[in-house]
Each structure stands twice: as C-alpha cells, then as structure tokens.
Design a protein around this motif. Structure first.
Motif, PDB file in Angstrom:
ATOM      1  N   LEU A 195      36.310  54.519  11.158  1.00  0.00           N
ATOM      2  CA  LEU A 195      35.700  55.860  11.251  1.00  0.00           C
ATOM      3  C   LEU A 195      36.054  56.575  12.550  1.00  0.00           C
ATOM      4  CD1 LEU A 195      32.168  55.275   9.646  1.00  0.00           C
ATOM      5  CD2 LEU A 195      34.087  56.565   8.694  1.00  0.00           C
ATOM      6  N   ASP A 196      36.178  55.808  13.657  1.00  0.00           N
ATOM      7  CA  ASP A 196      36.450  56.473  14.947  1.00  0.00           C
ATOM      8  C   ASP A 196      37.887  56.994  15.042  1.00  0.00           C
ATOM      9  OD1 ASP A 196      37.762  54.119  15.184  1.00  0.00           O
ATOM     10  OD2 ASP A 196      36.787  53.459  17.038  1.00  0.00           O
ATOM     11  N   GLN A 197      38.715  56.657  14.067  1.00  0.00           N
ATOM     12  CA  GLN A 197      40.086  57.207  14.088  1.00  0.00           C
ATOM     13  C   GLN A 197      40.220  58.481  13.245  1.00  0.00           C
ATOM     14  OE1 GLN A 197      43.026  54.220  13.096  1.00  0.00           O
ATOM     15  NE2 GLN A 197      42.146  52.777  14.566  1.00  0.00           N
ATOM     16  N   LEU A 198      39.158  58.800  12.489  1.00  0.00           N
ATOM     17  CA  LEU A 198      39.269  59.947  11.573  1.00  0.00           C
ATOM     18  C   LEU A 198      39.383  61.274  12.331  1.00  0.00           C
ATOM     19  CD1 LEU A 198      36.806  59.046   8.660  1.00  0.00           C
ATOM     20  CD2 LEU A 198      39.303  58.896   8.699  1.00  0.00           C
ATOM     21  N   ALA A 199      38.829  61.315  13.553  1.00  0.00           N
ATOM     22  CA  ALA A 199      38.798  62.575  14.312  1.00  0.00           C
ATOM     23  C   ALA A 199      40.200  63.103  14.579  1.00  0.00           C
ATOM     24  CB  ALA A 199      38.041  62.377  15.618  1.00  0.00           C
ATOM     25  N   SER A 200      41.173  62.217  14.711  1.00  0.00           N
ATOM     26  CA  SER A 200      42.507  62.671  15.125  1.00  0.00           C
ATOM     27  C   SER A 200      43.512  62.734  13.965  1.00  0.00           C
ATOM     28  CB  SER A 200      43.036  61.726  16.201  1.00  0.00           C
ATOM     29  OG  SER A 200      43.065  60.412  15.678  1.00  0.00           O
ATOM     30  N   ILE A 201      43.010  62.721  12.739  1.00  0.00           N
ATOM     31  CA  ILE A 201      43.905  62.782  11.567  1.00  0.00           C
ATOM     32  C   ILE A 201      44.718  64.084  11.577  1.00  0.00           C
ATOM     33  CG2 ILE A 201      43.885  63.079   9.041  1.00  0.00           C
ATOM     34  CD1 ILE A 201      43.319  60.203   9.980  1.00  0.00           C
ATOM     35  N   THR A 202      46.031  63.958  11.329  1.00  0.00           N
ATOM     36  CA  THR A 202      46.889  65.147  11.278  1.00  0.00           C
ATOM     37  C   THR A 202      47.114  65.564   9.809  1.00  0.00           C
ATOM     38  OG1 THR A 202      48.927  63.861  11.045  1.00  0.00           O
ATOM     39  CG2 THR A 202      48.164  64.312  13.300  1.00  0.00           C
ATOM     40  N   PRO A 203      47.549  66.832   9.598  1.00  0.00           N
ATOM     41  CA  PRO A 203      47.858  67.274   8.233  1.00  0.00           C
ATOM     42  C   PRO A 203      48.873  66.352   7.549  1.00  0.00           C
ATOM     43  CG  PRO A 203      47.775  69.169   9.674  1.00  0.00           C
ATOM     44  CD  PRO A 203      47.628  67.960  10.553  1.00  0.00           C
ATOM     45  N   GLU A 204      49.854  65.907   8.309  1.00  0.00           N
ATOM     46  CA  GLU A 204      50.880  65.042   7.717  1.00  0.00           C
ATOM     47  C   GLU A 204      50.274  63.742   7.193  1.00  0.00           C
ATOM     48  OE1 GLU A 204      55.027  63.106   9.151  1.00  0.00           O
ATOM     49  OE2 GLU A 204      54.115  64.616  10.444  1.00  0.00           O
ATOM     50  N   GLN A 205      49.392  63.140   7.987  1.00  0.00           N
ATOM     51  CA  GLN A 205      48.732  61.904   7.544  1.00  0.00           C
ATOM     52  C   GLN A 205      47.865  62.167   6.309  1.00  0.00           C
ATOM     53  OE1 GLN A 205      46.883  61.315  11.438  1.00  0.00           O
ATOM     54  NE2 GLN A 205      47.725  59.238  11.503  1.00  0.00           N
ATOM     55  N   ALA A 206      47.168  63.296   6.318  1.00  0.00           N
ATOM     56  CA  ALA A 206      46.250  63.593   5.214  1.00  0.00           C
ATOM     57  C   ALA A 206      47.010  63.865   3.919  1.00  0.00           C
ATOM     58  CB  ALA A 206      45.365  64.790   5.561  1.00  0.00           C
ATOM     59  N   CYS A 207      48.237  64.381   4.029  1.00  0.00           N
ATOM     60  CA  CYS A 207      49.002  64.726   2.822  1.00  0.00           C
ATOM     61  C   CYS A 207      49.787  63.547   2.256  1.00  0.00           C
ATOM     62  CB  CYS A 207      49.938  65.903   3.094  1.00  0.00           C
ATOM     63  SG  CYS A 207      49.034  67.447   3.284  1.00  0.00           S
ATOM     64  N   ALA A 208      49.759  62.413   2.971  1.00  0.00           N
ATOM     65  CA  ALA A 208      50.509  61.243   2.501  1.00  0.00           C
ATOM     66  C   ALA A 208      49.627  60.407   1.588  1.00  0.00           C
ATOM     67  CB  ALA A 208      50.988  60.419   3.690  1.00  0.00           C
ATOM     68  N   HIS A 209      49.494  60.851   0.325  1.00  0.00           N
ATOM     69  CA  HIS A 209      48.619  60.130  -0.605  1.00  0.00           C
ATOM     70  C   HIS A 209      49.269  58.817  -1.020  1.00  0.00           C
ATOM     71  CE1 HIS A 209      46.149  59.196  -4.099  1.00  0.00           C
ATOM     72  NE2 HIS A 209      45.252  60.019  -3.578  1.00  0.00           N
ATOM     73  N   PRO A 210      48.469  57.724  -1.074  1.00  0.00           N
ATOM     74  CA  PRO A 210      49.068  56.427  -1.405  1.00  0.00           C
ATOM     75  C   PRO A 210      49.672  56.347  -2.811  1.00  0.00           C
ATOM     76  CG  PRO A 210      46.660  56.246  -1.263  1.00  0.00           C
ATOM     77  CD  PRO A 210      47.042  57.606  -0.762  1.00  0.00           C
ATOM     78  N   ASN A 211      49.115  57.056  -3.798  1.00  0.00           N
ATOM     79  CA  ASN A 211      49.573  56.847  -5.181  1.00  0.00           C
ATOM     80  C   ASN A 211      50.178  58.068  -5.866  1.00  0.00           C
ATOM     81  OD1 ASN A 211      48.327  54.407  -4.720  1.00  0.00           O
ATOM     82  ND2 ASN A 211      46.491  54.921  -5.859  1.00  0.00           N
ATOM     83  N   TRP A 212      49.777  59.266  -5.479  1.00  0.00           N
ATOM     84  CA  TRP A 212      50.198  60.464  -6.207  1.00  0.00           C
ATOM     85  C   TRP A 212      50.986  61.381  -5.278  1.00  0.00           C
ATOM     86  CZ3 TRP A 212      48.769  60.980 -11.390  1.00  0.00           C
ATOM     87  CH2 TRP A 212      47.691  60.206 -11.838  1.00  0.00           C
ATOM     88  N   VAL A 213      51.992  62.089  -5.826  1.00  0.00           N
ATOM     89  CA  VAL A 213      52.695  63.135  -5.072  1.00  0.00           C
ATOM     90  C   VAL A 213      52.169  64.471  -5.580  1.00  0.00           C
ATOM     91  CG1 VAL A 213      54.937  64.115  -4.495  1.00  0.00           C
ATOM     92  CG2 VAL A 213      54.724  61.662  -4.962  1.00  0.00           C
ATOM     93  N   MET A 214      51.539  65.253  -4.690  1.00  0.00           N
ATOM     94  CA  MET A 214      50.849  66.469  -5.147  1.00  0.00           C
ATOM     95  C   MET A 214      51.019  67.580  -4.118  1.00  0.00           C
ATOM     96  SD  MET A 214      47.264  64.667  -6.324  1.00  0.00           S
ATOM     97  CE  MET A 214      46.806  64.059  -4.702  1.00  0.00           C
ATOM     98  N   GLY A 215      50.540  68.785  -4.468  1.00  0.00           N
ATOM     99  CA  GLY A 215      50.528  69.888  -3.517  1.00  0.00           C
ATOM    100  C   GLY A 215      49.650  69.539  -2.310  1.00  0.00           C
ATOM    101  N   LYS A 216      49.822  70.316  -1.222  1.00  0.00           N
ATOM    102  CA  LYS A 216      49.135  69.993   0.035  1.00  0.00           C
ATOM    103  C   LYS A 216      47.626  70.110  -0.060  1.00  0.00           C
ATOM    104  CE  LYS A 216      52.663  70.852   3.437  1.00  0.00           C
ATOM    105  NZ  LYS A 216      53.344  71.853   4.236  1.00  0.00           N
ATOM    106  N   LYS A 217      47.154  71.165  -0.722  1.00  0.00           N
ATOM    107  CA  LYS A 217      45.711  71.403  -0.735  1.00  0.00           C
ATOM    108  C   LYS A 217      44.996  70.259  -1.440  1.00  0.00           C
ATOM    109  CE  LYS A 217      41.691  73.402  -2.229  1.00  0.00           C
ATOM    110  NZ  LYS A 217      40.875  73.070  -3.413  1.00  0.00           N
ATOM    111  N   ILE A 218      45.481  69.876  -2.620  1.00  0.00           N
ATOM    112  CA  ILE A 218      44.801  68.798  -3.358  1.00  0.00           C
ATOM    113  C   ILE A 218      44.982  67.460  -2.631  1.00  0.00           C
ATOM    114  CG2 ILE A 218      46.728  68.505  -4.991  1.00  0.00           C
ATOM    115  CD1 ILE A 218      44.752  67.540  -7.067  1.00  0.00           C
TER     116      ILE A 218
END
Ligand code: NAD
Ligand code: MG
Length: 396
Positions: A195-218
């Motif tokens: 949980l203490d690492q969530l504060a520094s999440i970048t857009p790139e990390q957030a968009c790297a979904h483990p299973n699906w390739v999707m648009g950025k917003k979703i």
C-alpha cells in the motif's frame, strides 16, 4: 442475410478488434459507418479497407484531411465531423447494428440514438449506461431493438443466463432461478503492490494491465477497480437484478469471465482467453457462433484458478461505486463524470494516483441532484460534476 454495422470509436481497442472479426466474415457483415476522435490516419486506412458510406471525426480540420486522403484513393465515403454527426452515422447510414465503443460520456448521445432507433446495440461503452441507466433501458424497449453486452463480464453472464431471461423484471418468475451474478475482476496491476508504494504510481505503470490490452482510461479504471464498480452498475441495468445479488470476485487469471449462480446449486461460468474478439463475435452474430480468431483455451496449461473477495481498503473506488449505485438517481452520473476528469488528470500527470478516489468522493458529496429522468438533466449533472472535479484538482 448480412448485417450492416456502424462502429462508434472504430480506431480504439474495441473498434480495431471489431473490425478484425468483421474482416474474417465479409459475407455476414458490411461496414456502413466508422467514427473516430482524432486518429485520422488509422481511420483513413479503415475507410480504404471497408469503404463505409459515412465516416465521422471530431474536428473540421481533421475531416478535411481525411476527405483529401480518401479522394486520393477514389474512396467516396462521406466525411462528416462533430457530435451531431455521430448521431447521423447511427441513424442515416443504413446500419442495423451499432458497436458503441467510444470511451466515456462522449459516447452517450449516439449510443442512446442507436437505442431509440431500434438498432442492435453492442455496448462496450459502459459509461453511457452508468450515466443514464434508466433512460437507456427505456430507449431500448421503446426502440424495439436489442442491447447486447460486449464488456467481457456481462457478455459472459449473458451467455450463462437462461435463454428466455428477460430484461423486463416484471415478467420474471423469481428471476428464473437466478440467485446471484458473480463479476470476476483481475484486480489489476496493483493487486499485491504494498500500500505504501501506491502513492508514487505512474500512468505508465497503471496502464500496464497484466491480462488485457485496452485503452488508457479503462486501464487506469482497472487498476483502481473503478472499472469493476462501473460494471456492477452496468450489470444492475442490463440484467435487472437487485444490487445485493451482484457480487465481485477477484480472479487474477482472467480465465473465468463471470458466473451466474442458480437456486438449485448450479453455477454457470463462461471461460475463455482474455481476448475481446470472443464477446465481440458473440454480439455481432448472436445467436449464432462464429470464428473470432481467438486461440482455443487449453485448460491443462492453466496451473491455478483462484477466487477471493476484493480488499475494499485497497480499492476505495469500488466502495464509492457501490455507494453511488445504492444512492441511485444521478449519483452514478456524478461518479462517472468525476472519475473521467480525475483519470484524465492522472494520465496528464496533474493528479497523484491515490487522489483519484479522493476527488471522486468529494464530488459525490458536493452534488446531490438526483433527477435522472431526462437526457438534459443527466448532461447538466455530468457537466456540473466535471466542473466541480476540475476545481478540486486545480485547488490541490
Ligand atoms: P480507446 O481509448 O482505445 O478507444 C476509444 C475510441 O473512442 C477511439 O476510437 C477514439 O477515437 C474514440 N473517441 C474518444 N473520445 C472521443 C470523442 N470525444 N468523440 C468521438 N470519439 C471519441 O478505448 P477502448 O479501450 O476501445 O474502450 C472503449 C469503450 O469500451 C470504453 O467505454 C471501455 O470501457 C469499453 N471496454 C473496453 C474494453 C477493452 O478491452 N478495451 C473492454 C471492455 C469494455
Ligand atoms: Mg469488463
């Protein structure tokens, strides 16, 4: 008999996958309208391949550029622009089927127009239904068309429900034995992140979904699990079951796409590769089954399928969505609008990851308007919530 297809958002992840399925079945499907926001080169290529009657973009300059590109290749597609032309693409292109795959609130008006016009509406654009659930379902029944879910979870549930399951709850005999809908969720890329690492999440990390390739917003919505929250509201409107019968299960492998539990003890699940071409093909050809270009699922190569309850302290967006769903009225509209603004700000690096739920919660508390009976009322609340969210973000 061929189906005539309009694709709203043809250049996006769902749009491209839809054209991939259509490409394999030229006798079954004819593309009559394609629309995109800003990706003109991709849209031009699509028009050259599928030769729709109408193509729509957002801006006048882009329309001019697209028209020039198409005339050079002797393609006679009529090029239009602006939000009103998205409605024209649905109502005046000769389509009988509309893939609603614009992301966010921008897709509401044309999707609603498709519903009113009695088309087969293939709904990927969950935000449209979240914003206007009651109105949207009324438009579908008034138009006399069909609403088929493309979101993988809802498509899975649709496949697992009884054939004669009806969206009109007044006609249901105790939901034909259906007790609960179980929506599966991968838990996104941060399911196990300390949980203490969530504060520094970048857009790139957030968009790297483990299973699906999707648009950025979703992709960001999947990381925060707002996506699952929107999907709970989507399921509520699509299937007409009470909210407490809709459950969320974390299932990191994304093999079971969702389940239906029946009163006799049966649980029906739909399994498959995490590939959107499966639900897209099902929606396009329903009730037929057509090849989707998806590799067969090999159960013997799966080592483990696990299921657990979501941790709401890790995913406050999910709790906010449940709360908005319980409030009803325009609360889901507000939730969606605030989330769209917060996610856009996060992607622009103007808002830290952990502030997304903070902004959404504050906007939900600030706007208590609750009449969701007309499109005007909904659009007004949507605009108000966006303004409030922008003000909050500026003040941070
Ligand atoms: P995307 O960002 O890849 O594509 C969005 C499409 O909408 C593009 O064609 C874009 O040009 C168009 N668009 C964006 N803003 C617009 C505007 N203001 N006016 C007109 N057109 C506009 O998004 P996506 O991943 O394809 O998702 C589309 C919808 O499907 C979303 O609502 C999403 O939640 C839903 N969905 C997507 C997936 C998936 O696997 N990608 C799965 C389930 C549901
Ligand atoms: Mg989904």
């Amino acid at each position: 008999m061929a189906r005539y297809i309009a694709i709203l958002g043809s250049t996006g992840s769902i749009g491209v996958n839809t054209l991939d399925v259509i490409r394999a079945h030229p006798d079954r499907f004819k593309v009559v309208a394609l629309t995109a926001g800003k990706q003109i080169d991709r849209l031009a290529e699509q028009c050259m391949e599928f030769k729709p009657a109408i193509a729509v973009v957002s801006e006048a300059d882009d329309a001019k550029r697209l028209e020039t590109l198409l005339r050079q290749k002797n393609i006679s597609t009529q090029v239009m622009y602006g939000p009103a032309s998205l409605v024209t693409a649905v109502t005046d292109s000769g389509c009988d089927t509309v893939m609603a795959a614009i992301v966010g609130a921008a897709g509401l008006v044309p999707a609603l127009a498709a519903a009113k016009a009695g088309k087969r509406v293939l709904l990927a654009n969950k935000e449209a239904l979240v914003m206007s659930g009651n109105l949207f379902m009324q438009a579908i029944s008034a138009g006399g068309g069909e609403l088929l879910p493309i979101d993988s979870e809802h498509n899975a549930i649709f496949q697992c429900l009884p054939n004669n399951f009806t969206q009109d709850s007044s006609l249901q005999n105790a939901y034909l034995g259906v007790e609960e809908l179980w929506l599966t969720a991968s838990g996104g890329p941060f399911r196990n992140t300390p949980l203490d690492q969530l504060a520094s999440i970048t857009p790139e990390q957030a968009c790297a979904h483990p299973n699906w390739v999707m648009g950025k917003k979703i992709s960001v919505d999947s990381a925060t699990m707002m996506n699952k929250g929107l999907e709970v509201i989507e399921a509520f409107w699509l299937f007409g079951l009470p909210l407490e019968k809709i459950k969320v299960l974390i299932h990191p492998q994304s093999v079971v796409h969702s389940m239906v539990r029946y009163r006799d003890g049966s649980v029906l699940a739909q399994l498959g590769q995490p590939d959107m071409r499966t639900p897209i093909a099902y929606g396009l050809a329903w009730p037929d089954r057509i090849a989707a270009g998806v590799a067969p699922l090999s159960l013997t190569q799966l080592t483990n399928l696990s299921f657990s309850e979501p941790d709401l302290s890790r995913f406050p967006c999910l709790s906010l969505a449940f709360a908005a769903a319980r409030s009803g009225g325009t609360a889901p509209t507000v939730l969606n609008a605030a989330n769209e603004i917060a996610v856009a700000a996060f992607l622009d690096e103007g808002l830290p990851y952990l502030q997304i739920p903070v902004v959404v919660e504050k906007v939900l508390n600030a706007i208590t308007e609750s009449n969701a009976d007309s499109l005007d009322a909904i659009l007004q609340v949507d605009a108000q919530a966006r303004a409030e969210a922008r003000d909050l973000i500026r003040a941070l």
